[in-house]
Write a protein that holds these residues in place. Structure first.
Motif, short mmCIF file in Angstrom:
data_model
loop_
_atom_site.label_atom_id
_atom_site.label_comp_id
_atom_site.label_asym_id
_atom_site.label_seq_id
_atom_site.Cartn_x
_atom_site.Cartn_y
_atom_site.Cartn_z
N SER A 1 0.82 -1.21 0.00
CA SER A 1 0.00 0.00 0.00
C SER A 1 0.85 1.26 0.00
O SER A 1 2.02 1.24 0.41
N PRO A 2 0.25 2.38 -0.42
CA PRO A 2 0.88 3.67 -0.16
C PRO A 2 0.90 3.93 1.35
O PRO A 2 0.30 3.18 2.12
N ARG A 3 1.56 5.01 1.75
CA ARG A 3 1.51 5.43 3.14
C ARG A 3 0.43 6.50 3.26
O ARG A 3 0.49 7.54 2.59
N PHE A 4 -0.54 6.25 4.12
CA PHE A 4 -1.68 7.15 4.25
C PHE A 4 -1.48 8.13 5.40
O PHE A 4 -0.60 7.97 6.25
N SER A 5 -2.34 9.14 5.44
CA SER A 5 -2.22 10.20 6.44
C SER A 5 -2.77 9.78 7.80
O SER A 5 -2.57 10.47 8.79
N GLY A 6 -3.46 8.67 7.86
CA GLY A 6 -4.03 8.20 9.10
C GLY A 6 -4.88 6.97 8.87
O GLY A 6 -5.09 6.55 7.73
N PRO A 7 -5.40 6.36 9.95
CA PRO A 7 -6.16 5.12 9.81
C PRO A 7 -7.39 5.24 8.92
O PRO A 7 -7.67 4.33 8.13
N ALA A 8 -8.14 6.34 9.02
CA ALA A 8 -9.39 6.44 8.26
C ALA A 8 -9.13 6.33 6.75
O ALA A 8 -9.82 5.59 6.04
N GLU A 9 -8.14 7.07 6.26
CA GLU A 9 -7.83 7.05 4.84
C GLU A 9 -7.35 5.66 4.40
O GLU A 9 -7.78 5.13 3.37
N GLY A 10 -6.47 5.08 5.19
CA GLY A 10 -5.94 3.77 4.84
C GLY A 10 -7.00 2.69 4.86
O GLY A 10 -7.05 1.83 3.97
N LEU A 11 -7.87 2.73 5.86
CA LEU A 11 -8.90 1.70 5.98
C LEU A 11 -9.92 1.80 4.85
O LEU A 11 -10.43 0.78 4.38
N ARG A 12 -10.24 3.01 4.41
CA ARG A 12 -11.13 3.16 3.25
C ARG A 12 -10.51 2.51 2.02
O ARG A 12 -11.19 1.82 1.26
N TRP A 13 -9.21 2.75 1.81
CA TRP A 13 -8.52 2.16 0.66
C TRP A 13 -8.54 0.64 0.75
O TRP A 13 -8.81 -0.05 -0.23
N LEU A 14 -8.30 0.10 1.94
CA LEU A 14 -8.22 -1.34 2.10
C LEU A 14 -9.59 -2.01 1.98
O LEU A 14 -9.70 -3.09 1.38
N MET A 15 -10.62 -1.40 2.52
CA MET A 15 -11.95 -2.01 2.51
C MET A 15 -12.42 -2.28 1.09
O MET A 15 -13.09 -3.29 0.82
N ASP A 16 -12.05 -1.44 0.16
CA ASP A 16 -12.45 -1.64 -1.23
C ASP A 16 -11.73 -2.80 -1.89
O ASP A 16 -12.10 -3.23 -2.98
N LYS A 17 -10.68 -3.32 -1.24
CA LYS A 17 -9.85 -4.34 -1.85
C LYS A 17 -9.81 -5.63 -1.03
O LYS A 17 -8.98 -6.51 -1.29
N THR A 18 -10.70 -5.75 -0.06
CA THR A 18 -10.66 -6.90 0.84
C THR A 18 -10.85 -8.20 0.07
O THR A 18 -11.88 -8.39 -0.58
N PRO A 19 -9.88 -9.11 0.14
CA PRO A 19 -10.01 -10.38 -0.56
C PRO A 19 -10.61 -11.45 0.36
O PRO A 19 -10.83 -11.22 1.55
N ARG A 20 -10.86 -12.62 -0.17
CA ARG A 20 -11.13 -13.79 0.65
C ARG A 20 -9.80 -14.51 0.84
O ARG A 20 -9.15 -14.92 -0.12
N ALA A 21 -9.36 -14.61 2.07
CA ALA A 21 -8.05 -15.21 2.34
C ALA A 21 -8.00 -15.70 3.77
O ALA A 21 -8.77 -15.25 4.63
N ASP A 22 -7.10 -16.63 4.03
CA ASP A 22 -6.91 -17.13 5.39
C ASP A 22 -6.09 -16.16 6.23
O ASP A 22 -6.23 -16.10 7.45
N LEU A 23 -5.20 -15.43 5.55
CA LEU A 23 -4.29 -14.54 6.25
C LEU A 23 -3.95 -13.36 5.36
O LEU A 23 -3.72 -13.54 4.15
N ALA A 24 -3.95 -12.17 5.91
CA ALA A 24 -3.50 -10.97 5.19
C ALA A 24 -2.46 -10.27 6.03
O ALA A 24 -2.53 -10.26 7.26
N VAL A 25 -1.48 -9.66 5.37
CA VAL A 25 -0.44 -8.92 6.08
C VAL A 25 -0.28 -7.55 5.44
O VAL A 25 -0.20 -7.43 4.22
N LEU A 26 -0.26 -6.53 6.28
CA LEU A 26 -0.15 -5.13 5.86
C LEU A 26 1.27 -4.62 6.13
O LEU A 26 1.99 -5.18 6.96
N PRO A 27 1.69 -3.53 5.45
CA PRO A 27 3.06 -3.02 5.63
C PRO A 27 3.26 -2.31 6.97
O PRO A 27 2.31 -2.04 7.72
#
Length: 254
Positions: free
Chosen positions: A8-34
């Motif tokens: 991911s890019p580096r976001f200005s805070g949790p709200a911005e980053g979480l909006r970006w991630l929610m649109d890309k949520t996959p089906r997976a057993d495990l996810a790891v963020l930077p």
């Protein structure tokens, strides 16, 4: 195991980053963020709880466990680099960066930690090493000897170190007969001007490197336990370390 490596890019805070991630949520057993994907400003206790609550929603939608990066958290008068492990029900466990970076002066404002996260994701045992902790082979060995089959590495690496970081991941994977999954940030600059341009990867226990380039995104891969079993049966590095007797040094001139 299906694993999602988030670059991911580096976001200005949790709200911005979480909006970006929610649109890309996959089906997976495990996810790891930077590492520091939601910025370097420390979260206070309330902010950390809110962050975990939002990540839990993502974990629930994903149907697995999220290693929610390596984030700065202020608690007890100190700032720690924390690796939160989150399921749909909330915070499951957490680890800490043991050795904040001296090279980037991170250890000026982040205190060293004292615990590593080791947890189950499905039927797999997973450990977390935050960024530069991967460069300490002793830490990866602690996790492997405790049963880890996958080591995830939320990290922030400058573009000039991408090749080095891949080599370190390959070494840790091979010498410990584990998978290493590194999630790196992309598209920003360090304070000294060096760019971060991704380089996330999965290193297998048999010396194969799967790289994910520079673009932001969520990259999926399947981990095969057969690879792990083959590596441990063939090389027996962990068995040898467990049974190793004290080694003498024949010194000369020292």
């Amino acid at each position: 195991m299906k694993i999602a490596v988030v670059q991911s890019p580096r976001f200005s805070g949790p709200a911005e980053g979480l909006r970006w991630l929610m649109d890309k949520t996959p089906r997976a057993d495990l996810a790891v963020l930077p590492e520091y994907w939601i910025g370097t400003s420390p979260l206070d206790e309330e902010g950390f709880r809110s962050y975990i609550s939002e990540i839990a929603e993502i974990a629930s939608a994903m149907g697995g466990i999220v290693v929610a990066g390596a984030v700065a958290v202020a608690r007890g008068g100190a700032v720690k680099n924390v690796c939160p492990v989150v399921g749909g029900e909330g915070l499951l466990t957490w680890g800490e960066k043991i050795f904040p970076s001296a090279a980037t002066e991170e250890r000026v404002w982040v205190s060293g930690g004292s615990r590593l996260a080791l947890f189950k994701a499905g039927s797999w045992a997973v450990g977390c090493l935050s960024c530069v902790d991967l460069a300490y082979p002793e830490l990866a060995r602690v996790l492997a000897l405790a049963g880890a089959e996958v080591v995830v590495n939320p990290a922030s690496i400058s573009a000039d170190r991408r090749g080095l970081w891949a080599a370190i991941g390959l070494a840790r994977a091979f010498e410990n007969s584990v998978f290493v999954a590194a999630a790196l940030g992309t598209g920003y600059r360090y304070l000294d001007g060096r760019p971060a341009r991704g380089g996330s990867y999965i290193a297998t226990p048999n010396g194969i490197l799967v790289e994910f380039g520079e673009e932001p995104g969520v990259y999926l891969a399947e981990l095969d336990r057969g690879e792990l079993e083959h590596a441990r049966r063939r090389r027996r590095y962990l068995d040898d370390v467990r049974s190793m007797k004290p080694v003498d040094l024949n010194r000369y001139g020292l």
